[in-house]
Design a protein around this motif. Sequence first.
Motif, short mmCIF file in Angstrom:
data_model
loop_
_atom_site.label_atom_id
_atom_site.label_comp_id
_atom_site.label_asym_id
_atom_site.label_seq_id
_atom_site.Cartn_x
_atom_site.Cartn_y
_atom_site.Cartn_z
N GLU A 445 37.80 44.14 41.02
CA GLU A 445 38.81 43.19 40.54
C GLU A 445 40.20 43.85 40.52
N GLN A 446 40.21 45.12 40.13
CA GLN A 446 41.48 45.85 40.11
C GLN A 446 42.10 45.87 41.51
N GLU A 447 41.24 46.16 42.48
CA GLU A 447 41.69 46.23 43.86
C GLU A 447 42.30 44.90 44.29
N GLU A 448 41.62 43.82 43.93
CA GLU A 448 42.11 42.49 44.31
C GLU A 448 43.46 42.19 43.68
N ARG A 449 43.56 42.53 42.38
CA ARG A 449 44.84 42.27 41.70
C ARG A 449 45.96 43.08 42.31
N VAL A 456 49.87 40.59 36.34
CA VAL A 456 49.01 41.18 35.31
C VAL A 456 48.01 42.11 36.01
N GLN A 457 48.23 43.39 35.83
CA GLN A 457 47.38 44.38 36.49
C GLN A 457 46.24 44.80 35.56
N VAL A 651 47.51 44.68 31.80
CA VAL A 651 48.89 44.98 31.47
C VAL A 651 49.79 44.00 32.22
N ASP A 652 50.58 43.28 31.46
CA ASP A 652 51.54 42.37 32.07
C ASP A 652 52.75 43.20 32.50
#
Lengths: 792, 157
Positions: A445-449, A456-457, A651-652
């Motif tokens: 999910e991190q990769e996608e974001r 929002v990471q 984190v925004d």
Amino acid sequence: MTAVADNPAAVGRPIRRKEDTRLLTGRTQWTDNIEIPGMFHMAILRSPMGHAKIKSLDVSGALKYPGVHHAYGAEELGALNGSIPCVWAVTDDMVAPDFPVLAKGEVRHVGDCVAVVLADSAYEAADALEGIVVEYEPLPAVINMEDALKPGSPLVHSDKGTNKCYTYVMQPQGDGAYAASAAQADVVVKRRFINQRLIPSFMEPRAALASPMGISDELTLWTSTQIPHVLRVLLTLVTGIPENKLRVIAPDVGGGFGGKLQCYREEVLVTALANKLGRPVKWTETRSEDMVATHHGRDQIQDIEIAATKDGKLLGLKVELIANMGAYLQIITPGIPLLGMFMYPGIYKIDSYDFTCHGVFTNTTPTDAYRGAGRPESTYAIERIMDELADELGMDPMELRKKNWIKHEQFPFTTVAGLTYDSGNYEAATDKAMGLFGYEALRKEQEERRKSGNPVQLGIGISTFTEMCGLAPSRTLGALKYVAGGWEHCTIRVLPTGKVELVTGTSPHGQGHETAWSQIASDIIGVPVEDIEVIHGDTRTSPYGMDTYGSRSLAVGGQAIMRASEKLVERARVIAAHQLEVSASDLEYSGGVFRVKGDPSKEQSIQGVAFEAFTAHNLPDDVEPTLQAESTVDPQDFSYPHGTHLCAIEVDTQTGKSKIRSYVCVDDIGVQINPMIVEGQVHGGLAQGIAQAMYEGAVYDSDGQLLTASFVDYLIPSAADLPSFTTDSTITPSTSNPLGVKGVGEAGAIASTPAVINAIVDALRPLGVNDVPMPASPMAVWRTIQAAGGAK
Amino acid sequence: MPEVRITVDGDLVTDEVEARLLLVHFLRSNANKLGTVVGCDTSSCGACTVLLNGRSVKSCSILAVQADGNSVTTIQGLAGEEWHPVQEAFKECHGLQCGYCTPGMVMSTVDLLSENPNPTEEEIRDGLHGNLCRCTGYHNIVKSVQHAAELMKGGSK
Ligand code: FES
Ligand code: FES
């Protein structure tokens, strides 16, 4: 006598707490609830300045106020104005300034005690402080630690000629060993971390009441303390009141977290004044006083260097600290960073270690133990720099950890800092935590974001920590120049009517000892948990003890309970054998009943034995009446709980606001006596550690004004500021004590801070961020993002 | 000095008090209700929370004279023959450690559940944001409130 039915093992069960009945119905005995006819209420005039000369002090005006009986400054107090002791001179040349109870001629931090008033009521005493006239001449204050070390800096203690308290060096592999490691290394990562100052903020404000109207000549002090036993010794040394005429009682105590591990000036004042005046004297702090006068915690500048090969093998670790002592040394102020010293290498195999710490005086409230005491600081540094090294090497931070941690089959393992870790299984705890957390899915999910440029990471933070619990053995403490020992005591007795008294030297303030200690004894002596009364916190009823701090109570005190209980059964066995007319070895014991092997109809309960031991009508010749046993245990070594903590945070990047999405931890604290209490300890620790990462920080201005001097400005998180946690455990019994227990009081607080910060940094790495200051408030995170070039 | 008449846990307490006396000090000193405690001096912590005519208030933030003629319930007046379900739930779910925040936390929970018998986790966390606890990390307090809500639905009180 009827036999007690066999009860299932009490140890290991989440038995609901005995303590809760009084706590939930308002029948608790807090120190501030105690009233004695004729008592004076004490109020304290404190310095409003960070550093100033007291040009003149006139307390006489206070005496004109209604209800006021006495007022004292340093001069009026005269010989009673003792000095607060520090019991840990960490080096032979440590600078230890005088720390008078009432300031003599100079105040050195906001909150320093200047004068006291005694009146009929607390309101009247507070009013009368207005009548005291003090003329201050401001002196330059020094707040910043690095400034304090510069030549020409204003001096906190001008008579000492320096602001440096000490420099402590430890190079277990010798001078130059780290340099050699660094020379071999492919990568050396250097970072400066600031472990900010915190305020313990237990919910029960401190209170102390001394009364000379005890039984016989004794003077009784009730005080909201973690250390009634140690405190009595220190009060005798400070006030000169003989130890055998001084009784210290810690009644119900509302939290401590190290903040009540102290010999405070206010405790000395009420004791000395009650003794002098022959009247009870009581003091209860306001929260505003607490924020400036209770010792603070943490406050270190950490320069960390780690050297590794390009495939991630750790070679060397170098730590250079500047640690803030504050304006004076309290009970173990200088030793706190040294408790961390041993733990910087964490769970890792490293070839060389180099540690230096400079203790520094500043015009701030003294620092001392706060939940974890030195170990949260060290864990923060090592777990943060592991992530930085992983980034430098382009490795997954968990892979880097796995590559370097001590494998479970390698225990006992002697670390580069010279400690021998008893047991552990980092692999098992980590596997379990990774499964609960869903590590791979979150990375995806991190990769996608990251790819989609989502404002929002998502960040993932890891902390694989260990710590040392059960401050002991006494020999080791002696070698570190710590004045006290590390043993613990238990006396256990069965009363004539069959109920049990368990006297412990530990001093609980929220940990549930009354329940957990009963569980340990219940299994050994075979009586129900409800029939055991745990007696604690009173030097008259439990004369021997080393009190409660450093997650020591179970690891050390538990052993004393175990041994005393076993001795009790052996004493009872002799009496039972005599009565059943068999030899002691012919008896089996279970569920509180002795039975003759091969003829189980012949039996005697332990309660029956107790009654026989009381009447003493028919005891064997060499057996003394009463059924009691005691044990004082000095443990062989520390125990080393560990765990894997994983934090996912959103984190925004546009506002800097961080929100914990999930927090998973798997702690291995060895054998658990009461898993419900264990979980509660972990939760509370997590909250405090997360608070250090995201919310709390004591801030001074350059004149020494504490800008965060109330709960309005110092952000203790509320329920709305924290998530629910997923907690679990693995169990690798400790091998340093027969119970197999480790200790859990500090685990959560130690592990969680780096997990959170690692997660925030991880979220922001694509923006070029490689550190965020604590507390990582939205403002601090936003500024960090801006400094790195802004949100993308 | 003004005279106040306050019903505390069902008993009428009458006393002459200084106008500046805080309700929490009246409860502790004049009404001998030592179960209600003080944790701060900025109305931040909620340790002093009681019910005033059935609604929660921080008793450090109002004067005894302002409560004149009214009725106060403290932690000591909450249980009847049996414990209140909120008390039961806090014990069952280990919603307390040192217990100092507990009287206030319990009284706030009673009020919260009377307003909202089926709160979500978020509503519980928001509803208790005026009560600080330094020991529990709130995890088990949230569980206690949820459990109390269930007990109360069961009609036990
Ligand atoms: S005492 Fe803190 S809010 Fe009332
Ligand atoms: S239980 Fe200690 S403050 Fe809440």
